[in-house]
Design a protein around this motif. Structure first.
Motif, PDB file in Angstrom:
ATOM      1  N   THR A   1       0.817  -1.218   0.000  1.00  0.00           N
ATOM      2  CA  THR A   1       0.000   0.000   0.000  1.00  0.00           C
ATOM      3  C   THR A   1       0.851   1.268   0.000  1.00  0.00           C
ATOM      4  O   THR A   1       0.301   2.374  -0.042  1.00  0.00           O
ATOM      5  CB  THR A   1      -0.914   0.011   1.230  1.00  0.00           C
ATOM      6  N   THR A   2       2.166   1.113   0.040  1.00  0.00           N
ATOM      7  CA  THR A   2       3.068   2.247  -0.035  1.00  0.00           C
ATOM      8  C   THR A   2       4.439   1.750  -0.466  1.00  0.00           C
ATOM      9  O   THR A   2       4.663   0.532  -0.568  1.00  0.00           O
ATOM     10  CB  THR A   2       3.181   2.974   1.329  1.00  0.00           C
ATOM     11  N   THR A   3       5.334   2.655  -0.724  1.00  0.00           N
ATOM     12  CA  THR A   3       6.707   2.292  -1.077  1.00  0.00           C
ATOM     13  C   THR A   3       7.527   2.148   0.192  1.00  0.00           C
ATOM     14  O   THR A   3       7.474   3.013   1.074  1.00  0.00           O
ATOM     15  CB  THR A   3       7.332   3.364  -1.979  1.00  0.00           C
ATOM     16  N   GLY A   4       8.240   1.045   0.318  1.00  0.00           N
ATOM     17  CA  GLY A   4       9.034   0.855   1.522  1.00  0.00           C
ATOM     18  C   GLY A   4       9.711  -0.496   1.551  1.00  0.00           C
ATOM     19  O   GLY A   4       9.859  -1.165   0.513  1.00  0.00           O
ATOM     20  N   TYR A   5      10.090  -0.901   2.766  1.00  0.00           N
ATOM     21  CA  TYR A   5      10.837  -2.141   2.985  1.00  0.00           C
ATOM     22  C   TYR A   5       9.966  -3.123   3.755  1.00  0.00           C
ATOM     23  O   TYR A   5       9.240  -2.729   4.682  1.00  0.00           O
ATOM     24  CB  TYR A   5      12.120  -1.870   3.761  1.00  0.00           C
TER      25      TYR A   5
ATOM     26  N   ALA B   1      10.519  -8.147   8.845  1.00  0.00           N
ATOM     27  CA  ALA B   1      10.322  -9.509   9.343  1.00  0.00           C
ATOM     28  C   ALA B   1       9.320  -9.483  10.502  1.00  0.00           C
ATOM     29  O   ALA B   1       9.224  -8.478  11.219  1.00  0.00           O
ATOM     30  CB  ALA B   1      11.648 -10.101   9.775  1.00  0.00           C
ATOM     31  N   PRO B   2       8.550 -10.558  10.693  1.00  0.00           N
ATOM     32  CA  PRO B   2       8.588 -11.814   9.942  1.00  0.00           C
ATOM     33  C   PRO B   2       7.713 -11.761   8.695  1.00  0.00           C
ATOM     34  O   PRO B   2       6.727 -11.036   8.654  1.00  0.00           O
ATOM     35  CB  PRO B   2       8.050 -12.822  10.941  1.00  0.00           C
ATOM     36  N   VAL B   3       8.119 -12.524   7.706  1.00  0.00           N
ATOM     37  CA  VAL B   3       7.367 -12.653   6.462  1.00  0.00           C
ATOM     38  C   VAL B   3       6.792 -14.063   6.410  1.00  0.00           C
ATOM     39  O   VAL B   3       7.488 -15.030   6.747  1.00  0.00           O
ATOM     40  CB  VAL B   3       8.283 -12.377   5.251  1.00  0.00           C
ATOM     41  N   PRO B   4       5.520 -14.243   6.028  1.00  0.00           N
ATOM     42  CA  PRO B   4       4.918 -15.593   5.994  1.00  0.00           C
ATOM     43  C   PRO B   4       5.596 -16.485   4.970  1.00  0.00           C
ATOM     44  O   PRO B   4       6.349 -16.026   4.097  1.00  0.00           O
ATOM     45  CB  PRO B   4       3.453 -15.324   5.642  1.00  0.00           C
TER      46      PRO B   4
ATOM     47  N   GLN C   1      -5.894 -10.789  10.022  1.00  0.00           N
ATOM     48  CA  GLN C   1      -4.550 -10.986  10.579  1.00  0.00           C
ATOM     49  C   GLN C   1      -3.516 -10.261   9.733  1.00  0.00           C
ATOM     50  O   GLN C   1      -3.586 -10.262   8.503  1.00  0.00           O
ATOM     51  CB  GLN C   1      -4.231 -12.483  10.638  1.00  0.00           C
ATOM     52  N   THR C   2      -2.547  -9.595  10.414  1.00  0.00           N
ATOM     53  CA  THR C   2      -1.468  -8.923   9.696  1.00  0.00           C
ATOM     54  C   THR C   2      -0.559  -9.951   9.053  1.00  0.00           C
ATOM     55  O   THR C   2      -0.013 -10.828   9.728  1.00  0.00           O
ATOM     56  CB  THR C   2      -0.652  -8.033  10.646  1.00  0.00           C
ATOM     57  N   VAL C   3      -0.424  -9.855   7.742  1.00  0.00           N
ATOM     58  CA  VAL C   3       0.384 -10.817   6.998  1.00  0.00           C
ATOM     59  C   VAL C   3       1.748 -10.216   6.643  1.00  0.00           C
ATOM     60  O   VAL C   3       2.787 -10.860   6.805  1.00  0.00           O
ATOM     61  CB  VAL C   3      -0.356 -11.273   5.731  1.00  0.00           C
ATOM     62  N   PHE C   4       1.754  -8.978   6.143  1.00  0.00           N
ATOM     63  CA  PHE C   4       2.995  -8.286   5.803  1.00  0.00           C
ATOM     64  C   PHE C   4       3.045  -6.956   6.549  1.00  0.00           C
ATOM     65  O   PHE C   4       1.999  -6.345   6.834  1.00  0.00           O
ATOM     66  CB  PHE C   4       3.088  -8.028   4.293  1.00  0.00           C
ATOM     67  N   THR C   5       4.266  -6.520   6.842  1.00  0.00           N
ATOM     68  CA  THR C   5       4.481  -5.218   7.467  1.00  0.00           C
ATOM     69  C   THR C   5       5.502  -4.455   6.644  1.00  0.00           C
ATOM     70  O   THR C   5       6.587  -4.992   6.333  1.00  0.00           O
ATOM     71  CB  THR C   5       4.978  -5.369   8.905  1.00  0.00           C
TER      72      THR C   5
ATOM     73  N   ARG D   1       0.820  -1.908   8.208  1.00  0.00           N
ATOM     74  CA  ARG D   1       0.415  -3.319   8.302  1.00  0.00           C
ATOM     75  C   ARG D   1      -0.567  -3.659   7.184  1.00  0.00           C
ATOM     76  O   ARG D   1      -1.500  -2.903   6.923  1.00  0.00           O
ATOM     77  CB  ARG D   1      -0.192  -3.601   9.671  1.00  0.00           C
ATOM     78  N   ILE D   2      -0.359  -4.853   6.572  1.00  0.00           N
ATOM     79  CA  ILE D   2      -1.220  -5.322   5.473  1.00  0.00           C
ATOM     80  C   ILE D   2      -1.897  -6.597   5.948  1.00  0.00           C
ATOM     81  O   ILE D   2      -1.257  -7.650   6.069  1.00  0.00           O
ATOM     82  CB  ILE D   2      -0.399  -5.569   4.190  1.00  0.00           C
ATOM     83  N   PRO D   3      -3.221  -6.527   6.252  1.00  0.00           N
ATOM     84  CA  PRO D   3      -3.927  -7.715   6.764  1.00  0.00           C
ATOM     85  C   PRO D   3      -4.527  -8.547   5.622  1.00  0.00           C
ATOM     86  O   PRO D   3      -4.618  -8.109   4.478  1.00  0.00           O
ATOM     87  CB  PRO D   3      -5.027  -7.100   7.625  1.00  0.00           C
ATOM     88  N   SER D   4      -4.968  -9.742   5.986  1.00  0.00           N
ATOM     89  CA  SER D   4      -5.666 -10.608   5.037  1.00  0.00           C
ATOM     90  C   SER D   4      -7.158 -10.328   5.128  1.00  0.00           C
ATOM     91  O   SER D   4      -7.731 -10.336   6.226  1.00  0.00           O
ATOM     92  CB  SER D   4      -5.390 -12.080   5.350  1.00  0.00           C
ATOM     93  N   PRO D   5      -7.832 -10.082   4.010  1.00  0.00           N
ATOM     94  CA  PRO D   5      -9.277  -9.791   4.072  1.00  0.00           C
ATOM     95  C   PRO D   5     -10.127 -10.993   4.448  1.00  0.00           C
ATOM     96  O   PRO D   5     -11.285 -10.842   4.820  1.00  0.00           O
ATOM     97  CB  PRO D   5      -9.586  -9.310   2.659  1.00  0.00           C
TER      98      PRO D   5
END
Length: 322
Positions: free
Chosen positions: A83-87, A90-93, A103-107, A134-138
């Motif tokens: 949803t934005t430019t960045g890095y 961790a942790p990555v699923p 649930q937050t899947v990526f940060t 935070r990027i959650p799962s819908p």
């Protein structure tokens, strides 16, 4: 062929007469014996008989089945994007990991946040922005793909991974337009997996589009009962009953012969223990290695050649194998 000798005086031509008598003896000895020839022909005929096994027509309950090919599918899937430019932080699923709804899947951490270390500043309560997105799962499901690793720099809108909703798992079936009359929503079917397991299924709704190149319409099939974990795009066999079960006369597949074009069919029927004749037949569907014989109607006493019938001519000499 008889040879006639002119009258020759024995006293004047004794040598010539001896030669002619010798020639007659040689000709007589060289003629074949008729009895021996007949015996040899009879032995050759016996050796030419084909060894066959026979059986009789039987009555079975059969169903005309439509065999089609389907694919496993997860129609409900969500693509998680940055949803934005960045890095990525961790942790990555990992693929196969289960996630819940919300649930937050990526940060993600923005460039500014990483440069200013905003995520480490906790002393000022007015500084509410840490730069962590935070990027959650819908919806709940399983991670099918993970496209980025921790520390990767991503652009806004870039795909990070895919979540499959396993509760919406099903199959897709491409039905030729010539067979559409045999498929209807709510119809029961049998799904055979590549390892031989058979699942129960039910035809769901058709999709309102047809493949132009191959002229097929796509249906969705929902499994009935418990389904083992399966990957997407796995090829399966789907069997649908075209007709209701019916009683019919059948023969083993090996008993029915056909020409090169598969348009003419026949069987070999025994006249007696040593002679088989060719009988044209009209065949029906095949089920479990047996072929329906629509016509003619054989009697229970008719013996049909089951093996050894390939290449036999009409009225062929055969020998029963015990």
């Amino acid at each position: 062929m008889p040879v006639f000798l002119p009258p020759i005086s024995s006293s004047r031509h004794p040598v010539l007469r001896a030669l002619l008598l010798g020639a007659l003896l040689v000709q007589a000895c060289g003629r074949p014996d008729a009895g021996t020839s007949d015996e040899a022909d009879a032995e050759g005929e016996i050796r030419a008989r084909a060894a066959v096994t026979v059986g009789r027509e039987q009555t079975d309950t059969v169903t005309d089945v439509l065999h089609l090919t389907g694919l496993t599918a997860y129609p409900a899937k969500d693509v998680l994007r940055a949803t934005t430019t960045g890095y990525l932080v961790a942790p990555v699923p990992v693929p196969g990991q289960r996630v819940g709804t919300g649930q937050t899947v990526f940060t993600l951490q923005t460039k500014e946040s990483r440069t200013l270390h905003l995520d480490q500043i906790t002393g000022d309560p007015k500084l509410r922005f840490s730069g962590l997105i935070r990027i959650p799962s819908p919806r709940g499901g399983v991670m099918a793909t993970v496209d980025k690793l921790a520390g990767d720099y991503v652009q806004d809108g870039e795909q990070l991974g895919t979540v499959y909703d396993q509760s919406r798992f099903g199959f897709v079936l491409d039905v030729p337009v010539t067979q559409l009359r045999y498929v209807r929503p709510g119809q029961r079917c049998r799904i055979t997996l590549p390892d031989g397991r058979v699942l129960a299924g039910q035809v769901a709704e058709p999709l309102p589009a047809a493949d132009v190149s191959v002229q097929t319409q796509r249906y969705t099939i929902r499994p009935v009962g418990t389904v083992p974990p399966l990957p997407e795009n796995l090829t399966v066999t789907v069997d649908l009953d075209k007709t209701a079960p019916q009683v019919a006369s059948t023969l083993p597949r090996s008993a029915v012969l056909a020409d090169e074009t598969q348009t003419s069919f026949w069987v070999m029927r025994l006249l007696n223990d040593s002679t088989a004749v060719k009988v044209p037949v009209q065949t029906g569907p095949e089920q479990d290695g047996r072929v329906v014989i629509r016509s003619p109607q054989f009697s229970p006493q008719d013996r049909i050649v089951l093996t050894g019938n390939y290449g036999l001519d009409d009225t062929a000499a055969v020998q029963l194998s015990r």
